[in-house]
Scaffold this motif. Structure first.
Motif, PDB file in Angstrom:
ATOM      1  N   GLU A  96       0.737  -1.594   0.199  1.00 26.79           N
ATOM      2  CA  GLU A  96       0.338  -0.152   0.092  1.00 26.79           C
ATOM      3  C   GLU A  96       0.868   1.526  -0.001  1.00 26.79           C
ATOM      4  O   GLU A  96       1.826   1.766   1.077  1.00 26.79           O
ATOM      5  N   LEU A 137      -5.105  11.694 -10.382  1.00 25.45           N
ATOM      6  CA  LEU A 137      -5.137  10.254  -9.828  1.00 25.45           C
ATOM      7  C   LEU A 137      -5.643  10.028 -10.512  1.00 25.45           C
ATOM      8  O   LEU A 137      -4.401   8.891 -10.905  1.00 25.45           O
ATOM      9  N   VAL A 159      -3.088   6.431 -12.411  1.00 24.69           N
ATOM     10  CA  VAL A 159      -4.259   5.120 -12.599  1.00 24.69           C
ATOM     11  C   VAL A 159      -3.382   4.423 -14.503  1.00 24.69           C
ATOM     12  O   VAL A 159      -2.886   3.387 -14.923  1.00 24.69           O
ATOM     13  N   VAL A 184      -2.875  -1.065 -10.970  1.00 23.50           N
ATOM     14  CA  VAL A 184      -3.714  -0.756  -9.363  1.00 23.50           C
ATOM     15  C   VAL A 184      -4.995  -1.076  -8.814  1.00 23.50           C
ATOM     16  O   VAL A 184      -6.259  -0.792  -9.491  1.00 23.50           O
ATOM     17  N   ILE A 211      -7.537   2.753  -4.773  1.00 22.93           N
ATOM     18  CA  ILE A 211      -7.167   4.524  -3.965  1.00 22.93           C
ATOM     19  C   ILE A 211      -8.301   4.958  -3.325  1.00 22.93           C
ATOM     20  O   ILE A 211      -9.595   4.672  -4.204  1.00 22.93           O
ATOM     21  N   LEU A 265      -2.541   4.013  -2.443  1.00 26.38           N
ATOM     22  CA  LEU A 265      -2.981   3.803  -3.637  1.00 26.38           C
ATOM     23  C   LEU A 265      -2.350   2.310  -3.425  1.00 26.38           C
ATOM     24  O   LEU A 265      -1.047   2.006  -2.901  1.00 26.38           O
ATOM     25  N   THR A 322       6.731   2.795  -8.981  1.00 33.78           N
ATOM     26  CA  THR A 322       5.149   3.183  -9.046  1.00 33.78           C
ATOM     27  C   THR A 322       5.327   4.248  -8.769  1.00 33.78           C
ATOM     28  O   THR A 322       4.951   5.381  -8.654  1.00 33.78           O
ATOM     29  N   MET A 364       4.451   8.132  -9.640  1.00 36.30           N
ATOM     30  CA  MET A 364       3.538   9.270  -8.982  1.00 36.30           C
ATOM     31  C   MET A 364       4.324  10.180  -8.488  1.00 36.30           C
ATOM     32  O   MET A 364       3.133  11.122  -8.932  1.00 36.30           O
TER      33      MET A 364
END
Length: 921
Positions: A612, A655, A659, A669, A672, A683, A700, A704
């Motif tokens: 997570e 967001l 994804v 994903v 979220i 996420l 990841t 992000m």
């Protein structure tokens, strides 16, 4: 692969299956494929057919070096430079020798290696490199005169077990003819009498036949001799008669050999009756001979195999008569005598596959084609053998001869072919990955060990030098992976090769894509030199006192982690650090996790990990007069799982972009949602095998963070960016996947997590690795609490049981190196299974902090987690079992770096430290 838990699902999942449902029982994980590759690249070799190397005096031009990839001779050898086998050998040797990729440079470098008087050890080192991985050699020393080659003891000095001898049948017969016909001093009159006088010929025949029988019997008794070899394919062909020729038929042939010996001083067997006779006599003696043991008791000796040259050879051979199918009548005559058909029978490969399949005493060797035919041809040979022949009847050999490079190239190319073919078979479901590992070990070691009665112990994994998976690079496989990634996409500008350091800072090197492709397509090494200071520095590049910038590691890219991104125009992959000679660097975090996974697999355990990613989005303050560069987002009532953040179009777009961008990278994903602190989100990534899971987590995060920056935000993983707001974690979910049906799921799970709990205080040194981590570690805030405890669906315990073997480790944050955390957890759990650690902690259904001392005692809860970096490091050092599992050197270095970092950060004011960390995480 058997799942011992229900499908891996994250908390708060409503009606949606986890990605683990995509893992059917026969699915192959990257970890399992890596273990197969590791086995292919490290399994020791019983080289059951090879020849001695030339001695020093004969390494200087008397024998053409072009023979390393060709059976041609005379003027024909010059054409070898335009063969695919030769061109490949040049590429591989130039990489090993670190010279220009052309034949002239390779020859010059090899001559320098052989002849440099100032560096006498270079030659020995090169021999060691060429024979690396060979456990023992069964040497056929009948190819050359003994003065031209090194002896058995010399060869033994470069391998793990004493070399043994393969006795050439025709050489024995020929030597006896020379000795008995003319004697040591070449008695011409004696030889002429044999030719002219029938009585003398008969007497000679009887002496020779008796002496030949005695020589074979002595060889059967001789422990140094483990088998016999026939080159009848070079003499009169493999169409050996089904019955032993009579003495009357053989005597005229003997007379002709003696005649020729008088003229040219050679005693080559060129008559079929004579050749057939010596082969039949050898087989009959192997079948019938009874020897004595140490107590002088008459016993049947183990039947030693006869090797037959088949197929591929020099121009002295009639190819049509070298087809192994000609041997069928002879094979049927001696069903109890083991026979080995050498050299893959090339180009009659399917014939030896058939014969090894239908005759119990016949075995197929797939040597010499490495390195004498092309890469595609080698793979085709392996596939043709395996399409019919049981692997218990297959052996591999180098057919190394004269030059050490023949051994080196054969081994390198064999391992590459095995990797390509077997990994393909595993991925297609034609063979299980564990069965493929057994196949490799059998072909390279165990089959020969059994057939030749060598009595060798198969080395345990820890006794085998753990070479890098990059030690024998597989350019074709890597090129395929890269082309698949780039299919129908714009060519990138850069390749990132990344690593995560001891402070969890993600670092990388950029290589221009075109340079990278040039190296890859040429089969050149892709590793990068990095200073050894890489594992001795903190975030601002300050070195700890015990570290220095001297020395260099090699960073090897791992193509299994290849992804687009993390920014446009880049592709990236993670790397492993290796020493100059290819051995793993004991300090490398990623190598530690690979080793941990391998240890689990040896115990029959596989794992899935899922992370997570909790993160905080902040507004950037452009005013230089303001100290705090980041401020909380302005939102309307941000709280856990609320939907109001969609009202902010910038956040909603970010967001969505995260994804969608990750999906384009094949990272899908799971969920979220908003977390409690303003601007805080979570996420959830899918579960993967451990190394892939951590690689994916780090990639990841980079994706992000870059997208957040592009959108005008600052993304941080700081565990406690605001004193009065909820902290930010990096929870790790895991499931155990025993790889055998016999496993007791409940028992394995209990012992595993008991092992984790036993060592949890030491593990905290990795999972809470910064002073800021302990600002978050509070009771009653869903952070896993401060006690060594577990509970079913209890978010106030360090370990939360979800279902079956699916548990969650809650005491991790974004400042931890996830390779270290995952390794420590896995090793602790694996040791728990190994020692059947008792689960002395009971299921805690409440916040342990709210229980009375008596209640906690009843649940076995007696220890608190460390409350500071200093206490956590001390707990790690005092946990001798954990130190032993991780390695003294690694723990010592980790503690030194963390103490240095803690001291450095401790000198800052609280606000300065908070901002400093937020800038970097």
């Amino acid at each position: 692969m058997v799942h011992i838990s229900q499908p891996f699902q994250y908390h708060d999942t409503i009606g949606q299956p986890s990605s683990a449902d995509k893992f059917p029982k026969n699915t192959i994980t990257q970890t399992q494929l890596d273990l197969l590759i590791h086995t292919i690249r490290t399994t020791p070799i019983v080289d059951h057919h090879a020849h001695p190397l030339l001695n020093w005096d004969n390494q200087t031009g008397k024998y053409p070096l072009l023979h390393i990839t060709s059976e041609a001779s005379g003027d024909a050898i010059e054409s070898a430079t335009t063969s695919l086998a030769h061109l490949r050998a040049v590429r591989q040797l130039s990489t090993e020798l670190k010279c220009a990729p052309n034949w002239e440079s390779v020859v010059a470098k090899l001559e320098a290696v052989r002849l440099d008087p100032d560096e006498p050890d270079i030659w020995g080192d090169w021999i060691s490199r060429c024979l690396e991985g060979v456990h023992t050699i069964l040497l056929d020393d009948g190819l050359d005169n003994k003065e031209a080659v090194e002896d058995f003891d010399w060869h033994t000095s470069y391998v793990q077990s004493p070399c043994r001898r393969i006795l050439r049948i025709e050489a024995i017969a020929s030597d006896l003819i020379k000795h008995l016909s003319a004697g040591e001093f070449h008695d011409v009159q004696k030889a002429e009498a044999i030719i002219k006088d029938p009585a003398a010929l008969k007497e000679f025949w009887e002496n020779w036949a008796g002496s030949f029988d005695n020589a074979i019997k002595n060889a059967i008794d001789d422990p140094l001799v483990v088998g016999f070899k026939s080159v009848v394919a070079y003499r009169t062909g493999l169409d050996v008669a089904g019955k032993e020729p009579s003495g009357d038929a053989v005597q005229p042939a003997l007379k002709e050999v003696v005649k020729k010996f008088l003229k040219v001083r050679t005693a080559r067997l060129e008559d079929s009756s004579l050749n057939d006779y010596v082969i039949h006599r050898t087989a009959a003696l192997i079948r019938d001979y009874m020897g004595k043991n140490h107590e002088e008791d008459i016993i049947r000796k183990p039947r030693k195999p006869i090797q037959f040259h088949t197929g591929l050879g020099d121009s002295d051979l009639t190819l049509a008569k070298a087809s192994p199918s000609h041997l069928q009548e002879f094979i049927r005559s001696y069903p109890d005598v083991p026979m080995v058909l050498l050299h893959a029978g090339y180009p009659f490969t399917k014939e030896i596959a058939y014969m090894a399949t239908v005759y119990k005493n016949v075995y197929a060797d797939i040597g010499e084609v490495f390195p004498c035919i092309s890469k595609d041809g080698q793979e085709r040979v392996l596939m043709e053998i395996l399409e019919l022949c049981p692997w218990s009847k297959i052996l591999w050999s180098t057919d190394g001869h004269w030059f050490p490079e023949t051994y080196l190239l054969a081994i390198m190319q064999m391992r590459e072919a095995f990797e390509n073919v077997l990994c393909s078979y595993v991925l297609k479901g034609q063979i299980g990955w564990r069965a493929a590992i057994v196949l490799v070990q059998d072909l390279l070691f165990k089959n020969a060990n059994k057939l030749y009665h060598l009595g060798l112990d198969f080395p345990k994994p820890e006794e085998v030098a753990s070479r890098s998976l990059a030690r024998y690079p597989n350019p074709s496989r890597n090129l395929t992976l890269l082309r698949e990634l780039l299919n129908n996409t714009i060519e990138p500008t850069f390749v990132q090769i990344c690593w995560n350091d001891y402070t969890a800072l993600q670092r990388m090197r950029l290589v221009p894509f075109r340079k990278f492709m040039t190296l890859l397509e040429a089969g050149r090494s892709l590793d990068i030199g990095i200073t050894k200071a890489v594992f001795g520095m903190i975030q601002n590049d300050h070195l700890i006192p015990s570290s220095s910038a001297t020395g260099e590691y090699r960073l090897h890219p791992d193509f299994s982690s290849l992804k687009h991104g993390p920014v446009a125009g880049h592709i990236s992959m993670h790397g492993e650090f290796r020493e100059q000679d290819g051995f793993p660097v004991a300090l490398c975090p990623r190598s530690l996790l690979l080793r941990s996974v391998e240890i689990g697999s040896q115990k029959g355990l596989g794992f899935l990990l899922g992370f997570e990613i909790e993160f905080l989005l902040l507004e950037r303050v452009e005013d230089d007069s303001v100290v705090d560069r980041y401020t909380a987002l302005k939102t309307d009532g941000h709280a856990w799982s609320v939907s109001k953040y969609y009202a902010n179009p910038k956040i909603n777009a970010l967001l969505k972009n995260m994804v969608e961008t990750l999906a384009q990278m094949d990272i899908y994903v799971e969920q979220i949602h908003a977390e409690s602190a303003t601007g805080q989100f979570e996420l959830i990534l899918p579960p993967y095998p451990p190394v892939q899971a951590v690689d994916t987590l780090l990639h990841t995060r980079d994706v992000m963070a870059n997208l957040a920056t592009e959108a005008g935000f600052k993304m941080t993983l700081h565990p406690k960016p605001f004193a009065k707001a909820c902290g930010t974690a990096a929870h790790m979910h895991m499931s155990i996947l025993p790889e055998a049906d016999a496993f007791d799921a409940e028992k394995v799970t209990r012992h595993f997590y008991a092992g984790v709990l036993k060592h949890l205080r030491a593990i905290t040194a990795f999972s809470y690795s910064n002073a800021a981590s302990y600002d978050r570690a509070q009771d009653g805030v869903w952070a896993g609490g401060r006690w060594v405890a577990w509970g079913t669906q209890n978010r106030e315990t360090a370990l939360r049981k979800i279902e079956g073997s699916h548990w969650e480790v809650k005491i991790i944050d974004g400042l931890a190196n996830p390779y270290f955390v995952a390794s420590a957890v896995l090793l602790a759990g694996i040791r728990g299974v190994e020692t059947e650690e008792k689960m002395v902690w009971d299921d805690c259904e409440m916040d342990p902090a709210k229980l009375s001392d008596m209640d906690r005692k009843e649940l076995g809860i007696s220890q608190m987690l460390p409350a500071s970096v200093e206490e956590a490091l001390r707990a790690l050092q005092e946990d001798t079992e954990m130190v032993e599992m991780l390695g003294d050197e690694l723990v010592e270095r980790y503690v030194a770096i963390k103490e240095f970092e803690d001291e450095f950060l401790g000198k800052m004011g609280a606000e300065v430290r908070r901002l400093w960390l937020m800038e970097r995480y």
